[in-house]
Design a protein around this motif. Structure first.
Motif, short mmCIF file in Angstrom:
data_model
loop_
_atom_site.label_atom_id
_atom_site.label_comp_id
_atom_site.label_asym_id
_atom_site.label_seq_id
_atom_site.Cartn_x
_atom_site.Cartn_y
_atom_site.Cartn_z
N GLU A 59 39.02 54.19 -16.75
CA GLU A 59 39.14 54.29 -15.29
C GLU A 59 37.99 53.50 -14.66
OE1 GLU A 59 41.35 55.36 -12.16
OE2 GLU A 59 41.81 55.99 -14.19
N PRO A 60 38.28 52.51 -13.82
CA PRO A 60 37.20 51.72 -13.25
C PRO A 60 36.49 52.43 -12.10
CG PRO A 60 39.26 51.01 -12.31
CD PRO A 60 39.59 52.06 -13.36
N GLU A 61 35.25 52.05 -11.89
CA GLU A 61 34.58 52.41 -10.64
C GLU A 61 35.01 51.34 -9.65
OE1 GLU A 61 30.42 53.24 -10.59
OE2 GLU A 61 30.48 54.01 -12.64
N VAL A 62 35.23 51.73 -8.41
CA VAL A 62 35.71 50.79 -7.40
C VAL A 62 34.69 50.70 -6.27
CG1 VAL A 62 37.58 50.25 -5.80
CG2 VAL A 62 38.09 51.39 -7.96
N THR A 63 34.39 49.46 -5.89
CA THR A 63 33.55 49.25 -4.70
C THR A 63 34.38 48.46 -3.70
OG1 THR A 63 32.60 47.24 -5.67
CG2 THR A 63 31.35 49.29 -5.95
N LEU A 64 34.06 48.62 -2.45
CA LEU A 64 34.78 47.95 -1.38
C LEU A 64 33.88 46.90 -0.72
CD1 LEU A 64 36.34 51.13 0.22
CD2 LEU A 64 37.41 49.57 -1.42
N SER A 65 34.50 45.93 -0.11
CA SER A 65 33.83 44.92 0.70
C SER A 65 32.76 44.15 -0.06
CB SER A 65 33.25 45.55 1.96
OG SER A 65 32.85 44.54 2.86
N PRO A 66 33.12 43.27 -0.95
CA PRO A 66 34.48 42.96 -1.36
C PRO A 66 35.00 43.96 -2.38
CG PRO A 66 32.98 41.57 -2.58
CD PRO A 66 32.15 42.40 -1.63
N LEU A 67 36.32 44.07 -2.46
CA LEU A 67 36.95 44.97 -3.41
C LEU A 67 36.66 44.50 -4.83
CD1 LEU A 67 38.88 47.34 -3.99
CD2 LEU A 67 40.76 45.68 -3.89
N ARG A 68 36.11 45.39 -5.67
CA ARG A 68 35.79 45.08 -7.07
C ARG A 68 36.09 46.29 -7.93
NH1 ARG A 68 35.11 40.18 -8.55
NH2 ARG A 68 33.41 40.56 -9.94
N TYR A 69 36.67 46.05 -9.09
CA TYR A 69 36.92 47.08 -10.09
C TYR A 69 35.91 46.85 -11.22
CZ TYR A 69 41.30 47.60 -7.58
OH TYR A 69 42.24 47.80 -6.61
N HIS A 70 35.10 47.84 -11.52
CA HIS A 70 34.04 47.72 -12.51
C HIS A 70 34.44 48.54 -13.74
CE1 HIS A 70 31.58 46.02 -9.31
NE2 HIS A 70 32.01 47.02 -8.56
N TYR A 71 34.67 47.83 -14.84
CA TYR A 71 35.15 48.47 -16.06
C TYR A 71 34.06 48.59 -17.12
CZ TYR A 71 39.95 47.97 -14.46
OH TYR A 71 41.11 48.08 -13.75
N GLN A 72 34.17 49.64 -17.92
CA GLN A 72 33.45 49.78 -19.17
C GLN A 72 34.54 49.92 -20.23
OE1 GLN A 72 30.25 52.64 -19.30
NE2 GLN A 72 29.68 52.18 -17.19
N HIS A 73 35.09 48.78 -20.59
CA HIS A 73 36.24 48.68 -21.50
C HIS A 73 35.78 48.96 -22.91
CE1 HIS A 73 40.13 46.39 -22.48
NE2 HIS A 73 39.67 46.89 -23.63
N ARG A 74 36.41 49.90 -23.59
CA ARG A 74 36.05 50.26 -24.96
C ARG A 74 37.05 49.63 -25.93
NH1 ARG A 74 32.97 54.46 -27.11
NH2 ARG A 74 33.51 54.98 -29.25
N ALA A 75 36.62 48.53 -26.57
CA ALA A 75 37.41 47.89 -27.63
C ALA A 75 36.86 48.38 -28.96
CB ALA A 75 37.29 46.37 -27.51
N GLU A 76 37.57 48.10 -30.03
CA GLU A 76 37.11 48.50 -31.35
C GLU A 76 37.26 47.36 -32.33
OE1 GLU A 76 39.45 51.98 -32.28
OE2 GLU A 76 37.99 53.29 -31.30
N ILE A 77 36.29 47.23 -33.22
CA ILE A 77 36.36 46.27 -34.31
C ILE A 77 36.44 47.08 -35.60
CG2 ILE A 77 35.18 44.43 -35.55
CD1 ILE A 77 33.69 43.83 -32.89
N GLU A 78 37.48 46.86 -36.37
CA GLU A 78 37.58 47.48 -37.68
C GLU A 78 36.99 46.49 -38.68
OE1 GLU A 78 41.65 48.53 -38.44
OE2 GLU A 78 41.75 49.77 -36.63
N ALA A 79 35.96 46.92 -39.39
CA ALA A 79 35.31 46.10 -40.41
C ALA A 79 35.71 46.65 -41.77
CB ALA A 79 33.80 46.15 -40.23
N VAL A 80 36.20 45.78 -42.66
CA VAL A 80 36.70 46.22 -43.96
C VAL A 80 36.19 45.27 -45.04
CG1 VAL A 80 38.76 46.77 -45.31
CG2 VAL A 80 38.82 47.02 -42.83
#
Length: 149
Positions: free
Chosen positions: A48-69
């Motif tokens: 879920e992004p944090e949203v700021t206005l003026s200008p409108l911005r969506y701030h993400y902390q995107h959680r990706a994963e790397i599988e190491a084998v």
């Protein structure tokens, strides 16, 4: 044009592809693990992004994963080398060429996996947090149209 999210994930995959290990994205674990090891990037969840206005911005902390084998007789050393080289690749450019505000890996969560008739696998999930902002979560907008950083 790809979205900001896709552009960043593609850049992360490209960074992993520069390593000696084979780097895949969103693939199933193949039957054979290359001698240099295997990295599989999972897109993960933007959350879920944090949203700021003026200008409108969506701030993400995107959680990706790397599988190491890794697999083989010296899998502990190979695993350590693979994790360290992954960390070094991320630390070398924490903004992925300016696409991200920050890229941060967390400690690997490792496990040994037995394989019938073959050397066991040593694997881990390495969570990677991608901090980025966008003016629209569904569209790609060039930086000049996104307004402020």
């Amino acid at each position: 044009m790809p979205t900001t999210r896709e552009t960043i994930l593609a850049a992360l995959h490209a960074r992993l592809s520069a390593l000696p290990a084979t780097a895949l994205r969103g693939e199933m674990l193949p039957e054979r693990v290359p001698a240099e090891g295997l990295l599989i990037l999972r897109d993960g969840e933007p959350g879920e992004p944090e949203v700021t206005l003026s200008p409108l911005r969506y701030h993400y902390q995107h959680r990706a994963e790397i599988e190491a084998v890794v697999q083989g007789a010296s899998r502990d050393t190979a695993f350590d080398t693979l994790c360290a080289s992954t960390g070094a690749a991320l630390a070398a450019d924490r903004t992925l060429g300016g696409l991200c505000d920050w890229v941060e890996a967390e400690a690997p969560q490792s496990v040994d996996l037995p394989v019938d008739g073959a050397a066991s696998l040593k694997a881990a999930v390495i969570p990677v947090i991608l901090h980025y902002s966008t003016a629209d979560p569904l569209l790609w907008l060039p930086p000049e149209m996104q307004g402020g950083s």
